[in-house]
Enzyme design. Structure first.
Site, PDB file in Angstrom:
ATOM      1  CD  GLU A   1       0.058  -3.180  -3.971  1.00 45.70           C
ATOM      2  OE1 GLU A   1      -0.858  -3.820  -4.560  1.00 45.70           O
ATOM      3  OE2 GLU A   1       1.242  -3.522  -3.997  1.00 45.70           O
TER       4      GLU A   1
ATOM      5  CB  THR B   1      -1.313 -10.457  -2.542  1.00 43.37           C
ATOM      6  OG1 THR B   1      -0.608 -10.378  -3.785  1.00 43.37           O
ATOM      7  CG2 THR B   1      -0.506  -9.761  -1.467  1.00 43.37           C
TER       8      THR B   1
END
Length: 317
Positions: free
Chosen positions: A128, A181
């Site tokens: 991530e 994101t």
């Protein structure tokens, strides 16, 4: 064991009020992955189906997560990875988390499970970090643990699994646009007003209590985001109308799934979730934006082993 095949579910992160700390797993969509041990002590990504993603391990979230895990493994190991992606990158349904979570769970199985689930979350968070610039766990934790999860703390990492009411269903619509994101995080304010923070942590506590008590009214009242949604919603066409029509159709509430553009709604019972599905679809059909839509119970298992092989012999299928 020499080879393993896994299914990793998509996830909904934030769950309105729980930015970076709350998430839950879906039954669908999900990614599949094949991981096999190799004599050579390296990590290679040999195949990626579905989307054009880099095969270089240091540029791929699965490769980065696995390398983080092997750095702490007390032994030598090499792997080949095949990734079959069904979750579109940039969809807001945990695409990067599925790759990172799936690979560390699979590798842990092949190595004899030397690491705990919490440690696996920590390794997968490095994926991530590559994808968004921040090592967040709100998608990773439910992908690995299943169900609803709360990241109580990041330092030290503390994952709490939460109960899921038996009649809770999720409807998720994914308009076919991409919201990265990293970009969705960049537009957020660095500071928040105290009155907004008070409202937000009240809703987080209310949502957790509602889940644990199966209190659907409390869940509904708590699905409100006073901090992130007002800013990010401008990136998603027809967001407010989808939310309004979904509630009129019987949804308990909902909001942006992860960083978007997907929108999730929670409902009590499958019939209500189906009505919400039709209402969501009607909005985007009128707007003229293509979409995918998913109706799902909350997935309680997270990453699932589909098959295991040893010396080309199938041990589990």
């Amino acid at each position: 064991m020499s080879e393993i095949k896994t299914f990793t579910p998509g996830t909904v992160a934030n769950v309105s009020c729980g930015f970076d700390v709350l998430g839950f797993a879906l039954d669908s969509p999900g990614d599949e992955m094949v991981l096999r041990r190799t004599v050579e002590k390296t990590v290679k990504i040999t195949r990626i189906d579905g989307y054009d993603l880099p095969k270089e391990p240091l540029r791929n979230v699965a490769g980065v997560a696995l390398l983080a895990m092997l750095k702490e493994y007390r032994g030598d190991a090499g792997f080949e990875i095949e990734i079959y992606k069904k979750i579109k990158p940039g969809s807001g349904i945990g695409s990067s988390a599925a790759s990172a979570a799936g690979v560390v769970v699979a590798a842990n199985k092949l190595l004899g499970e030397p690491f705990s689930k919490t440690e696996l979350v920590r390794f997968a968070m490095e994926g991530e970090r590559l994808a968004s610039g921040v090592a967040h766990a709100d998608n990773i934790a439910p992908a690995i643990f299943g169900g609803f999860t709360l990241v109580r703390s990041y330092a030290p990492l503390d994952i709490i699994t939460l109960d899921t009411p038996s009649e809770l269903f999720a409807t998720v619509i994914h308009p076919q646009i991409e919201v990265r994101t990293a970009d969705a995080r960049e537009i957020l304010k660095k500071n928040v007003l105290l009155k907004d923070a008070i409202k937000q942590w009240g809703n987080v506590g209310g949502l957790v209590a509602g889940l644990m008590k199966s209190d659907y009214g409390l869940i509904s009242r708590s699905l409100e985001d006073a901090i992130v949604e007002p800013i990010r919603s401008i990136l998603i066409p027809a967001f407010q109308e989808v939310k309004l029509k979904s509630k009129e159709a019987g949804a308990l509430g909902g909001g942006i799934s992860g960083s978007g553009p997907s929108i999730f709604m929670l409902s009590k019972g499958e019939e209500a979730a189906q009505q919400v599905k039709m209402a969501m679809a009607d909005v985007y059909e009128k707007v003229g934006i293509d979409f995918d839509i998913h109706l799902s119970k909350v997935n309680q298992t997270g990453v699932k082993v589909i098959a295991i092989k040893e010396n080309n012999e199938i041990l589990q299928s």
